[in-house]
Design a protein around this motif. Structure first.
Motif, short mmCIF file in Angstrom:
data_model
loop_
_atom_site.label_atom_id
_atom_site.label_comp_id
_atom_site.label_asym_id
_atom_site.label_seq_id
_atom_site.Cartn_x
_atom_site.Cartn_y
_atom_site.Cartn_z
N VAL A 86 0.70 -1.39 0.14
CA VAL A 86 0.17 -0.03 -0.03
C VAL A 86 0.36 1.38 0.00
O VAL A 86 1.96 1.54 1.41
CB VAL A 86 -1.05 -0.27 0.81
CG1 VAL A 86 -1.66 1.32 1.08
CG2 VAL A 86 -1.98 -0.58 1.26
N VAL A 88 1.33 5.45 -1.13
CA VAL A 88 0.89 6.40 -1.24
C VAL A 88 2.05 7.70 -1.74
O VAL A 88 2.61 7.91 -0.40
CB VAL A 88 0.46 7.61 -0.09
CG1 VAL A 88 -0.87 8.89 -0.50
CG2 VAL A 88 -1.76 6.71 0.73
N ARG A 94 -1.24 11.91 4.09
CA ARG A 94 -2.05 12.66 5.63
C ARG A 94 -3.11 13.35 5.29
O ARG A 94 -3.36 14.26 5.50
CB ARG A 94 -0.62 14.14 5.96
CG ARG A 94 0.12 12.54 7.20
CD ARG A 94 -0.29 12.20 8.32
NE ARG A 94 -1.45 11.76 8.71
CZ ARG A 94 -1.37 11.90 9.95
NH1 ARG A 94 -0.31 12.42 10.76
NH2 ARG A 94 -2.22 10.79 10.44
N GLY A 96 -5.68 11.37 4.01
CA GLY A 96 -6.91 10.41 4.18
C GLY A 96 -6.62 9.61 2.63
O GLY A 96 -7.67 8.73 2.82
N GLY A 98 -4.43 7.06 1.53
CA GLY A 98 -4.57 5.73 2.47
C GLY A 98 -5.70 4.97 3.19
O GLY A 98 -5.29 4.20 3.09
N ARG A 99 -6.36 5.83 3.87
CA ARG A 99 -7.62 5.25 4.50
C ARG A 99 -8.90 4.76 3.41
O ARG A 99 -9.65 3.86 2.94
CB ARG A 99 -7.83 6.34 5.37
CG ARG A 99 -9.39 6.51 6.55
CD ARG A 99 -9.53 7.61 6.96
NE ARG A 99 -8.82 8.28 8.33
CZ ARG A 99 -8.85 7.34 9.49
NH1 ARG A 99 -9.73 6.74 9.92
NH2 ARG A 99 -8.08 7.68 10.11
N SER A 130 -0.35 2.18 12.12
CA SER A 130 -1.26 2.71 12.47
C SER A 130 -2.66 2.98 11.55
O SER A 130 -4.14 2.83 12.27
CB SER A 130 -1.02 4.44 12.77
OG SER A 130 -1.99 5.24 13.10
N HIS A 134 -6.24 0.74 12.19
CA HIS A 134 -7.04 2.03 12.45
C HIS A 134 -8.09 0.85 11.84
O HIS A 134 -9.19 1.29 12.29
CB HIS A 134 -6.91 3.23 11.12
CG HIS A 134 -6.85 4.37 12.46
ND1 HIS A 134 -7.65 4.58 13.36
CD2 HIS A 134 -5.26 5.08 12.74
CE1 HIS A 134 -6.45 5.64 14.03
NE2 HIS A 134 -6.33 5.87 13.37
C1 LIG Z 1 0.97 4.50 5.27
C2 LIG Z 1 0.87 5.20 4.36
C3 LIG Z 1 0.11 4.68 3.04
C4 LIG Z 1 -0.50 6.16 4.68
O1 LIG Z 1 -1.42 6.57 3.76
P1 LIG Z 1 -1.67 8.50 4.03
O2 LIG Z 1 -2.63 8.59 2.84
O3 LIG Z 1 -1.13 9.10 3.85
O4 LIG Z 1 -2.61 8.10 5.33
P2 LIG Z 1 -4.07 9.09 5.64
O5 LIG Z 1 -3.84 10.11 5.64
O6 LIG Z 1 -5.20 8.09 5.17
O7 LIG Z 1 -4.40 8.22 7.47
C5 LIG Z 1 -4.96 7.16 7.57
C6 LIG Z 1 -4.01 7.39 9.22
O8 LIG Z 1 -3.16 6.33 9.01
C7 LIG Z 1 -1.69 6.53 10.20
N1 LIG Z 1 -1.12 7.77 9.76
C8 LIG Z 1 -0.42 8.34 8.13
N2 LIG Z 1 0.82 8.52 8.15
C9 LIG Z 1 0.53 8.67 9.80
C10 LIG Z 1 1.60 9.26 9.89
N3 LIG Z 1 2.34 10.58 9.46
N4 LIG Z 1 2.19 9.30 11.33
C11 LIG Z 1 1.28 8.39 11.81
N5 LIG Z 1 0.08 7.92 11.48
C12 LIG Z 1 0.17 8.14 10.16
C13 LIG Z 1 -2.98 7.42 11.16
O9 LIG Z 1 -3.41 6.85 12.15
C14 LIG Z 1 -3.82 8.31 9.95
O10 LIG Z 1 -4.80 8.54 10.96
P3 LIG Z 1 -5.47 9.61 10.99
O11 LIG Z 1 -5.71 10.88 10.64
O12 LIG Z 1 -7.04 9.60 12.01
O13 LIG Z 1 -4.67 10.05 12.26
C15 LIG Z 1 1.83 6.31 3.87
O14 LIG Z 1 2.12 6.42 4.63
C16 LIG Z 1 2.96 5.85 2.81
O15 LIG Z 1 2.68 5.32 1.62
N6 LIG Z 1 4.05 5.71 3.02
C17 LIG Z 1 5.30 5.22 3.24
C18 LIG Z 1 5.24 3.39 2.02
C19 LIG Z 1 4.79 2.26 3.52
O16 LIG Z 1 4.62 2.81 4.51
N7 LIG Z 1 3.55 1.11 3.01
C20 LIG Z 1 3.38 0.85 3.34
C21 LIG Z 1 3.75 -0.33 3.65
S1 LIG Z 1 3.89 -1.48 1.99
#
Ligand SMILES: CC(C)(COP(=O)(O)OP(=O)(O)OC[C@H]1O[C@@H](n2cnc3c(N)ncnc32)[C@H](O)[C@@H]1OP(=O)(O)O)[C@@H](O)C(=O)NCCC(=O)NCCS
Length: 160
Positions: A86, A88, A94, A96, A98-99, A130, A134
């Motif tokens: 997964v 983004v 940040r 929404g 990923g959610r 996280s 969630h």
């Molecule tokens: C993990 C990832 C997919 C989250 O995507 P995102 O679109 O930023 O996430 P969202 O904005 O939908 O946030 C959803 C939840 O994720 C968690 N989250 C996202 N970014 C976070 C951060 N920087 N620190 C802590 N929690 C975080 C929180 O629980 C958040 O819920 P909240 O907004 O109520 O706190 C993104 O940070 C990413 O692509 N990271 C790099 C790749 C990776 O690690 N992939 C997973 C392993 S394959």
């Protein structure tokens, strides 16, 4: 929720469009993950791997060359789906996205009769852990040095 986002499957695209999307995904993947963790987004994924689904997120507004904001990969084996990836793209985090992608995957697999989603995540990837927590994923197992020396892998499972 973002009403302006669309989630699609590369298998519903024609060849040229699928290859363009895969090329964009491959660029984000290379920027995001170290080489040993990077998934190979080759054209074979579209041609030959019906059990492997590649989903991608774009803006809903139609565009000749849509920009990939996020993507996910999972493999279905009977009642279990292994969520391999997964991601983004950094500038869209940040907000929404990923959610929304996780909600979509969960609903789709549930609808298709899947019973569990499994995944492995690096203990140090706190954002991802996280996000999964969630969404109801529970930690089931930890394996030290799973990704590399000193980098623990955590197995997480969601019962659908
Ligand atoms: C993990 C990832 C997919 C989250 O995507 P995102 O679109 O930023 O996430 P969202 O904005 O939908 O946030 C959803 C939840 O994720 C968690 N989250 C996202 N970014 C976070 C951060 N920087 N620190 C802590 N929690 C975080 C929180 O629980 C958040 O819920 P909240 O907004 O109520 O706190 C993104 O940070 C990413 O692509 N990271 C790099 C790749 C990776 O690690 N992939 C997973 C392993 S394959």
């Amino acid at each position: 929720m973002h009403p302006d986002l669309t989630i699609s499957d590369i298998h519903s695209l024609k060849k040229d469009q699928a290859f363009e999307i895969l090329a964009q995904i491959a660029r984000v993947e290379k920027k995001t993950f170290p080489a040993n963790e990077a998934f190979q987004f080759s054209e074979e994924l579209w041609r030959k791997k019906p059990n492997t689904r590649v989903l991608y997120v774009t803006r809903a507004a139609a565009s000749a060359r849509p920009t990939v904001l996020a993507y996910a990969v999972y493999v279905r084996q009977r009642g279990v789906a292994l969520l391999n990836k997964v991601c983004v793209a950094e500038v869209y985090r940040r907000q929404g996205v990923g959610r929304q992608l996780m909600t979509y995957i969960r609903a789709r697999l549930q609808r298709e009769g899947c019973q569990q989603i499994h995944l492995w995540v690096d203990k140090a990837r706190l954002s991802a852990r996280s996000l999964y927590a969630h969404n109801g994923f529970e930690e089931r197992e930890q394996i030290p040095d799973y990704y590399a020396p000193g980098r623990t892998g955590i197995k997480m499972v969601l019962d659908l």
